[in-house]
Design a protein around this motif. Sequence first.
Motif, mmCIF file in Angstrom:
data_model
loop_
_atom_site.group_PDB
_atom_site.id
_atom_site.type_symbol
_atom_site.label_atom_id
_atom_site.label_comp_id
_atom_site.label_asym_id
_atom_site.label_seq_id
_atom_site.Cartn_x
_atom_site.Cartn_y
_atom_site.Cartn_z
ATOM 1 N N ALA A 44 21.664 12.561 1.782
ATOM 2 C CA ALA A 44 21.278 11.591 3.089
ATOM 3 C C ALA A 44 19.926 11.893 3.325
ATOM 4 C CB ALA A 44 22.339 11.912 3.924
ATOM 5 N N ASP A 45 19.358 13.378 3.294
ATOM 6 C CA ASP A 45 18.126 13.621 4.030
ATOM 7 C C ASP A 45 17.144 12.827 2.881
ATOM 8 O OD1 ASP A 45 19.099 15.049 6.038
ATOM 9 O OD2 ASP A 45 19.049 16.869 4.917
ATOM 10 N N LEU A 46 17.260 13.063 1.395
ATOM 11 C CA LEU A 46 16.230 12.334 0.537
ATOM 12 C C LEU A 46 16.180 10.860 0.903
ATOM 13 C CD1 LEU A 46 14.652 12.953 -1.811
ATOM 14 C CD2 LEU A 46 16.671 12.166 -3.228
ATOM 15 N N LEU A 47 17.347 10.225 1.185
ATOM 16 C CA LEU A 47 17.185 8.805 1.254
ATOM 17 C C LEU A 47 16.578 8.614 2.909
ATOM 18 C CD1 LEU A 47 17.985 5.854 0.850
ATOM 19 C CD2 LEU A 47 20.269 6.348 1.754
ATOM 20 N N ASN A 48 16.774 9.503 3.645
ATOM 21 C CA ASN A 48 15.951 9.499 5.143
ATOM 22 C C ASN A 48 14.349 9.628 4.842
ATOM 23 O OD1 ASN A 48 16.121 8.996 7.898
ATOM 24 N ND2 ASN A 48 15.199 11.127 8.067
ATOM 25 N N ARG A 49 14.100 10.415 4.087
ATOM 26 C CA ARG A 49 12.628 10.421 3.675
ATOM 27 C C ARG A 49 12.162 9.437 3.114
ATOM 28 N NH1 ARG A 49 14.254 15.936 2.429
ATOM 29 N NH2 ARG A 49 13.754 15.609 0.168
ATOM 30 N N LEU A 50 13.002 8.622 2.246
ATOM 31 C CA LEU A 50 12.499 7.642 1.400
ATOM 32 C C LEU A 50 12.205 6.470 2.324
ATOM 33 C CD1 LEU A 50 11.912 5.830 -1.083
ATOM 34 C CD2 LEU A 50 14.268 5.472 -1.414
ATOM 35 N N ILE A 51 13.080 6.313 3.300
ATOM 36 C CA ILE A 51 12.869 5.110 4.250
ATOM 37 C C ILE A 51 11.712 5.394 5.232
ATOM 38 C CG2 ILE A 51 14.203 4.298 6.222
ATOM 39 C CD1 ILE A 51 16.906 4.913 5.015
ATOM 40 N N GLU A 52 11.427 6.942 5.551
ATOM 41 C CA GLU A 52 10.385 6.845 6.450
ATOM 42 C C GLU A 52 8.839 6.549 5.680
ATOM 43 O OE1 GLU A 52 10.170 8.025 9.543
ATOM 44 O OE2 GLU A 52 12.401 8.095 9.911
ATOM 45 N N ASP A 53 9.101 6.949 4.370
ATOM 46 C CA ASP A 53 7.861 6.676 3.539
ATOM 47 C C ASP A 53 7.567 4.995 3.525
ATOM 48 O OD1 ASP A 53 7.408 9.151 3.260
ATOM 49 O OD2 ASP A 53 8.003 9.237 1.206
ATOM 50 N N LEU A 54 8.717 4.403 3.481
ATOM 51 C CA LEU A 54 8.828 2.847 3.220
ATOM 52 C C LEU A 54 8.141 2.364 4.676
ATOM 53 C CD1 LEU A 54 11.928 1.835 1.358
ATOM 54 C CD2 LEU A 54 9.484 1.740 0.385
ATOM 55 N N LEU A 55 8.712 2.755 5.631
ATOM 56 C CA LEU A 55 8.201 2.386 7.207
ATOM 57 C C LEU A 55 6.888 2.744 7.340
ATOM 58 C CD1 LEU A 55 11.306 3.511 9.338
ATOM 59 C CD2 LEU A 55 10.477 0.911 9.128
ATOM 60 N N ASP A 56 6.257 3.921 6.799
ATOM 61 C CA ASP A 56 4.962 4.066 7.069
ATOM 62 C C ASP A 56 4.173 3.204 6.145
ATOM 63 O OD1 ASP A 56 5.218 6.424 8.689
ATOM 64 O OD2 ASP A 56 5.175 7.861 7.269
ATOM 65 N N LEU A 57 4.528 3.052 5.103
ATOM 66 C CA LEU A 57 3.827 2.353 3.907
ATOM 67 C C LEU A 57 3.523 0.755 4.729
ATOM 68 C CD1 LEU A 57 2.620 1.538 1.180
ATOM 69 C CD2 LEU A 57 4.820 1.000 0.272
#
Length: 257
Positions: A102-115
């Motif tokens: 879940a933490d890994l998925l959360n980091r991916l979502i944060e990266d997509l939002l930043d992008l």
Amino acid sequence: FLLHPVLFGIVFGAMGTVRYNKQQKLEEFEKNLTNKNVELELANKKLKELDKLKSDFLSMVSHELRTPLTTIQGYITFLQNEKSGTLNEAQKECLKTSEEEADLLNRLIEDLLDLSKIETGRFKINLTSVDMADVINKAVSSLQLSADNQGIVLKNNLPPNLPRVSADKERILQVAVNLTENALKFNKRGGSVYISASYAAQNNNVIFCISDTGIGIPQDKLDKIFDKFYQVDSSSKRRYEGCGLGLAISESIIKLH
């Protein structure tokens, strides 16, 4: 010397024809060039529209994923705190794995939002006076457990009394974590990651360096590693997780500084 009138007329007529043909070809070339420019402008406009659609889609999907993920993480914490009853060791291990994913998925979502913010020009930085020793200490602390679990030495070699720098503290911390995390991810048991810094008095800069004993990057891939979604090993069986956004986002943050 006398030029025959008929011969002169023939020569003159031929030269006129050559000029006419050249002018005609030039006009055709200019017309084709104009048409090509119009086509290129239309194609460029279409690409910009598609790029905006992609950015909007990334932003929408990221926001939509965030809500259920927050609920999932909440229930994981609820169960880990044994609010619904005592857990056995197997259940605790399952919950630990669920928490990590879940933490890994959360980091991916944060990266997509930043992008999405970067591509739409909404990604901003807030410059303040920052103690980089504090930033690096936080980065190391957040990744120390991961380093220990992988059997990798993570060492902070920052010299004392570094001058403060003008930076966005949270964003620079994000860069430090991204780079250090990469150094750990592409390393091996028994390897090491060192973070160092030096002060360049001639231009009043502080230079930071993260070095590691990992697999390295092939020379012919160096110019591509900052491209969005790029993976040095993009095969379906690659060993290392991630979607190839960390370095692209880190580069954007540094450029904004």
